[in-house]
Structure formats: structure tokens, C-alpha cells
Write an enzyme that holds these catalytic residues in place. Sequence first.
Site, PDB file in Angstrom:
ATOM      1  N   HIS A   1    -106.994 -24.854  62.342  1.00 46.84           N
ATOM      2  CA  HIS A   1    -108.097 -25.548  63.006  1.00 46.84           C
ATOM      3  C   HIS A   1    -107.603 -26.763  63.798  1.00 46.84           C
ATOM      4  O   HIS A   1    -108.408 -27.436  64.452  1.00 46.84           O
ATOM      5  CB  HIS A   1    -109.158 -25.976  61.989  1.00 46.84           C
ATOM      6  CG  HIS A   1    -110.016 -24.847  61.514  1.00 46.84           C
ATOM      7  ND1 HIS A   1    -109.625 -23.987  60.517  1.00 46.84           N
ATOM      8  CD2 HIS A   1    -111.247 -24.419  61.911  1.00 46.84           C
ATOM      9  CE1 HIS A   1    -110.582 -23.093  60.319  1.00 46.84           C
ATOM     10  NE2 HIS A   1    -111.572 -23.324  61.146  1.00 46.84           N
TER      11      HIS A   1
ATOM     12  N   GLU B   1    -112.210 -15.223  60.249  1.00 47.30           N
ATOM     13  CA  GLU B   1    -111.404 -16.105  59.415  1.00 47.30           C
ATOM     14  C   GLU B   1    -111.395 -15.667  57.955  1.00 47.30           C
ATOM     15  O   GLU B   1    -110.373 -15.792  57.275  1.00 47.30           O
ATOM     16  CB  GLU B   1    -111.896 -17.545  59.547  1.00 47.30           C
ATOM     17  CG  GLU B   1    -111.583 -18.132  60.917  1.00 47.30           C
ATOM     18  CD  GLU B   1    -112.108 -19.546  61.095  1.00 47.30           C
ATOM     19  OE1 GLU B   1    -112.827 -20.027  60.191  1.00 47.30           O
ATOM     20  OE2 GLU B   1    -111.799 -20.167  62.130  1.00 47.30           O
TER      21      GLU B   1
END
Length: 226
Positions: free
Chosen positions: A182, A149
Site C-alpha cells: 500500500h 487483495e
Amino acid sequence: MPIVKNKKTAFYILITYIIMQLSGAVLLQPLYTFYKGQHPTWTHDKLALHTQGWYMFFSMLLALIVSILFIARDKQFFDNFKEKMPLPQAILWGIIGFVMVLAGQMIGGMIESLLGISGSSENTTSLLGITDVVPIAILAIALFGPILEELLFRRVIFGSLYQGTSFWVAALISSLFFALMHFDFVHILLYAITGFVMAFLYTKTGRIITPMIAHILLNTFVTFTQ
């Protein structure tokens, strides 16, 4: 200030991440069927968590390996800033950044309470449920995921945008993408705050390892305390 870079490696990492995210639509069901054949007495919930845990572990590990191979061919990939903080200081800032993220999320939590938003993150709860069944998935959550990420949202997205815009614009866009990926829209503020802190750490030190350390510490802390 950032240095204008060749964007091929960044593009390859973006595609790798997208393929990893979409691969579940193709692989999860066959993997579930396989485990069901191996463990016919398991409940649906246990099979589903087992499937998700092992898929997450291997998909993130493979995506990380592929990304590292792309980066290995681009010797200047991490030279995104003209000036870099000495490594020991950059590592220290990673630890400081972890504390900053925790403080930011506490403030964000208070703001959510004022807005009437309550309850824990569904994404976090889901991931912790998976680690109960597949403990090795902790590596994906606490190590592979944060590294991937930070490579994508800070080095690739923020780093690319920062070449032609201000810090605030680049941090806002990359943080929103970070939050949206997310799939926890109720707590989007908490993810956005985290994204802003990580972008600050990256520009502060000029080293992507700094937000990586902060992110790894954050995910590890959440995993083992909750």
C-alpha cells in the site's frame, strides 16, 4: 489444519497482481496524453486524477477477471482447509471481522499517537481524491481491490506459508507484504493489524469469503465516511 495444495494457480494469481501493479509505469502516461487531448482545458491535477481513476478501475477489473479464470480451472483452489464453517456463519464472521478491524485500527491509531505519528493515511487520501473526480473508481476501491487483495495476501501468500509454518509466522509475513504494497510506510502498523485480523478470519472459518466481506465493508466504510 491446511491441506497441501498445487501451487500453480496461486503462482498465476501472484504474477497477475504484479503485472497489474507494474502496468501503470507503461500505461498511465499514454492514457494521460489521451485524456489531455480530449480535455485540453483541464488542469494537470484533474487530468492526473482522471487518468489514475480510470486506470485503477480497468486494471483491477481485468486482473480480477483473469484471476477468476485461473481459479475456474482449479476446482480445489478454495479447499485450503480440511474444515469449513457453514456459509451463513462465515458471512456473519465477515461482519464481525469488520468490527474487529475497526477496533484494531483504533488501537493502532492510539499506539501511533504515542509514537508521535499523526495525520491521515496518504494512500487513503489519494484514493478518495481520485473518487471525487472518477466516482466509478469506488468500485475498484470497495469491491475489486478487496477481493484481489484477499485472494493474493490471504489465500495465496498466507495460505501457502501456513502449509509449512505456524499461523503467527504466516500471518506476520503476509501482513507485512499487505502493508508494504500500500506504499504507506508511516501507517504500516494499521495495515499490519488489518492483515492479522484478515488472516485470523480466514483460519477461523476456512473460507476466503469471510476476510473478503470484512475487507469490502472496511473499504466501503472508509470511502463513504471520509
